[in-house]
Design a protein around this motif. Sequence first.
Motif, PDB file in Angstrom:
ATOM      1  N   UNK A 196      -4.752  29.550   5.091  1.00 43.90           N
ATOM      2  CA  UNK A 196      -5.122  30.797   4.420  1.00 43.90           C
ATOM      3  C   UNK A 196      -5.088  31.997   5.369  1.00 43.90           C
ATOM      4  N   UNK A 197      -4.723  31.747   6.628  1.00 40.97           N
ATOM      5  CA  UNK A 197      -4.488  32.871   7.553  1.00 40.97           C
ATOM      6  C   UNK A 197      -2.997  33.127   7.731  1.00 40.97           C
ATOM      7  N   UNK A 198      -2.189  32.586   6.818  1.00 36.44           N
ATOM      8  CA  UNK A 198      -0.740  32.684   7.011  1.00 36.44           C
ATOM      9  C   UNK A 198      -0.205  34.095   6.756  1.00 36.44           C
TER      10      UNK A 198
ATOM     11  N   UNK B 193       0.848  -1.192   0.000  1.00 37.71           N
ATOM     12  CA  UNK B 193       0.000   0.000   0.000  1.00 37.71           C
ATOM     13  C   UNK B 193       0.882   1.240   0.000  1.00 37.71           C
ATOM     14  N   UNK B 194       0.527   2.187  -0.847  1.00 35.85           N
ATOM     15  CA  UNK B 194       1.302   3.422  -0.941  1.00 35.85           C
ATOM     16  C   UNK B 194       0.393   4.608  -0.604  1.00 35.85           C
ATOM     17  N   UNK B 195       0.884   5.457   0.279  1.00 34.57           N
ATOM     18  CA  UNK B 195       0.173   6.696   0.573  1.00 34.57           C
ATOM     19  C   UNK B 195       0.350   7.620  -0.629  1.00 34.57           C
ATOM     20  N   UNK B 196      -0.746   8.029  -1.268  1.00 31.63           N
ATOM     21  CA  UNK B 196      -0.611   8.923  -2.423  1.00 31.63           C
ATOM     22  C   UNK B 196      -1.181  10.318  -2.128  1.00 31.63           C
ATOM     23  N   UNK B 197      -1.793  10.492  -0.975  1.00 26.69           N
ATOM     24  CA  UNK B 197      -2.115  11.831  -0.479  1.00 26.69           C
ATOM     25  C   UNK B 197      -2.420  11.678   1.006  1.00 26.69           C
ATOM     26  N   UNK B 198      -1.772  12.484   1.828  1.00 30.39           N
ATOM     27  CA  UNK B 198      -2.062  12.385   3.256  1.00 30.39           C
ATOM     28  C   UNK B 198      -3.376  13.090   3.559  1.00 30.39           C
ATOM     29  N   UNK B 199      -3.899  12.812   4.744  1.00 27.58           N
ATOM     30  CA  UNK B 199      -5.086  13.536   5.198  1.00 27.58           C
ATOM     31  C   UNK B 199      -4.752  15.006   5.379  1.00 27.58           C
ATOM     32  N   UNK B 200      -5.727  15.850   5.176  1.00 29.35           N
ATOM     33  CA  UNK B 200      -5.552  17.244   5.561  1.00 29.35           C
ATOM     34  C   UNK B 200      -5.533  17.332   7.083  1.00 29.35           C
ATOM     35  N   UNK B 201      -4.990  18.433   7.566  1.00 26.71           N
ATOM     36  CA  UNK B 201      -4.975  18.679   9.006  1.00 26.71           C
ATOM     37  C   UNK B 201      -5.617  20.041   9.265  1.00 26.71           C
ATOM     38  N   UNK B 202      -5.849  20.322  10.521  1.00 26.08           N
ATOM     39  CA  UNK B 202      -6.396  21.642  10.855  1.00 26.08           C
ATOM     40  C   UNK B 202      -5.432  22.741  10.415  1.00 26.08           C
TER      41      UNK B 202
END
Length: 426
Positions: free
Chosen positions: A410-412, A395-404
Amino acid sequence: MQKKPFITKEQLDKIIEQYPTPFHLYDEKGIRENARRVKEAFSWNPGYKEYFAVKATPNPFLIKLFHEEGCGCDCSSMTELVLSEACGVTGKDVMFSSNVTTADEYRKAKAMGAIINLDDFTHIDFLEEEAGLPDLVCLRYNPGGVFELSNGIMDNPGDSKYGFTKYQLLKGYSVLKMRGVKNFGLHAFLASNTVTNDYYSDLAAVLFRLAVEIKQQCDVSLSFINLSGGVGIPYRPEQESNDIMKIGEGVRKRYEEILVPAGLGDIAIYTEMGRFMTGPYDGLVTKVIHQKHIYKEYLGCDACAADLMRPAMYGAYHHITVMGKEDQPNSRLYDVTGSLCENNDKFAVDRMLPYTEVGDILFIHDAGAHGHAMGYNYNGKVRHAELLYKEDGSVQLIRRSETIRDLFATFDFCDVVKDADIPQGW
Ligand SMILES: *Cc1c(COP(=O)(O)O)cnc(C)c1O
């Protein structure tokens, strides 16, 4: 008829030990074998190419996989162009089928050498002014009215925002030719998710006859005809899947009947399928974390519409397998829900399933196209990981989960959430 996951409960349990639910799990073997069948089905046409519709599953690992199988990319936005290019898919391997296009997007497509497919007559001037006309231009046709297939399936081109009218189309080729464009394509997308072997051949008949008319009226010989997407998949277990070999053969017959006698037997056939290429080869894997008994019986999952929006958005049917209970009778009536504060966040309504308990793993079928891709972040929900179940069983991770943190990105420009106290693992 039964719909079976491409993976067993034992295999899935092992994956879950390493990657917690929920996640999308793509089947590399299924994707590759299907891509090869598509290629074979159209191998009678020497110029044939499938441009994978990136919007269906915009993942760079899958784009590269398709490129290995000889597919290009069908893009419709700046992001999709940039993604394709980053995956090494560029030049004529890119079809740019956009609408309401910005000048920047045309400039990027032109700079990449992509094939530009214009959605409207006014875009001829727009493209020329903003990016300059390339040597090769494709035009998108909208016949208006109702498009009815021989088996009764209908769609409504007359209500659709896409494409040129026939008058505009013929004029468009003449204008482009006068302005020095050398090569031309023709494109149309007239019906969505067609579960019939007739759609492409019926569409081909329309476009092939039009190609003859274009030759006669504009003295323009098309280089290619793009049948676009719209080839469907059987979401419901009782539906029969399309037979791509029959579909390819149906298009070949029309080609021999209409184009060859008109001296147009060197036109390449292109497709830009999305759903058919990835739809069946992904399951959304989610765990039942709550069970609720009020006026109805509810199974609450750790995935929600953020991971798969089609049921909430269109009331779309997605088949559900309770892993390990495949052979038990469908004896209970459930609504299978996510956690959004939206009552349409239900993967299934009034679905008969085997008796299901907290901790059971659900495999939500056919999530591979317009699934993860359509996800959104309402309620501050993240889109979860995408995994590839490889041909060798790894199994290969091809996109990690988003995080908070991703949601706060977008507040960076300021430090308003800089000191947010985010729990471990979120
Ligand atoms: C969405 C889309 C496709 C892919 O459609 P599917 O039904 O997923 O095959 C192809 N071309 C264009 C222009 C599209 O908008």
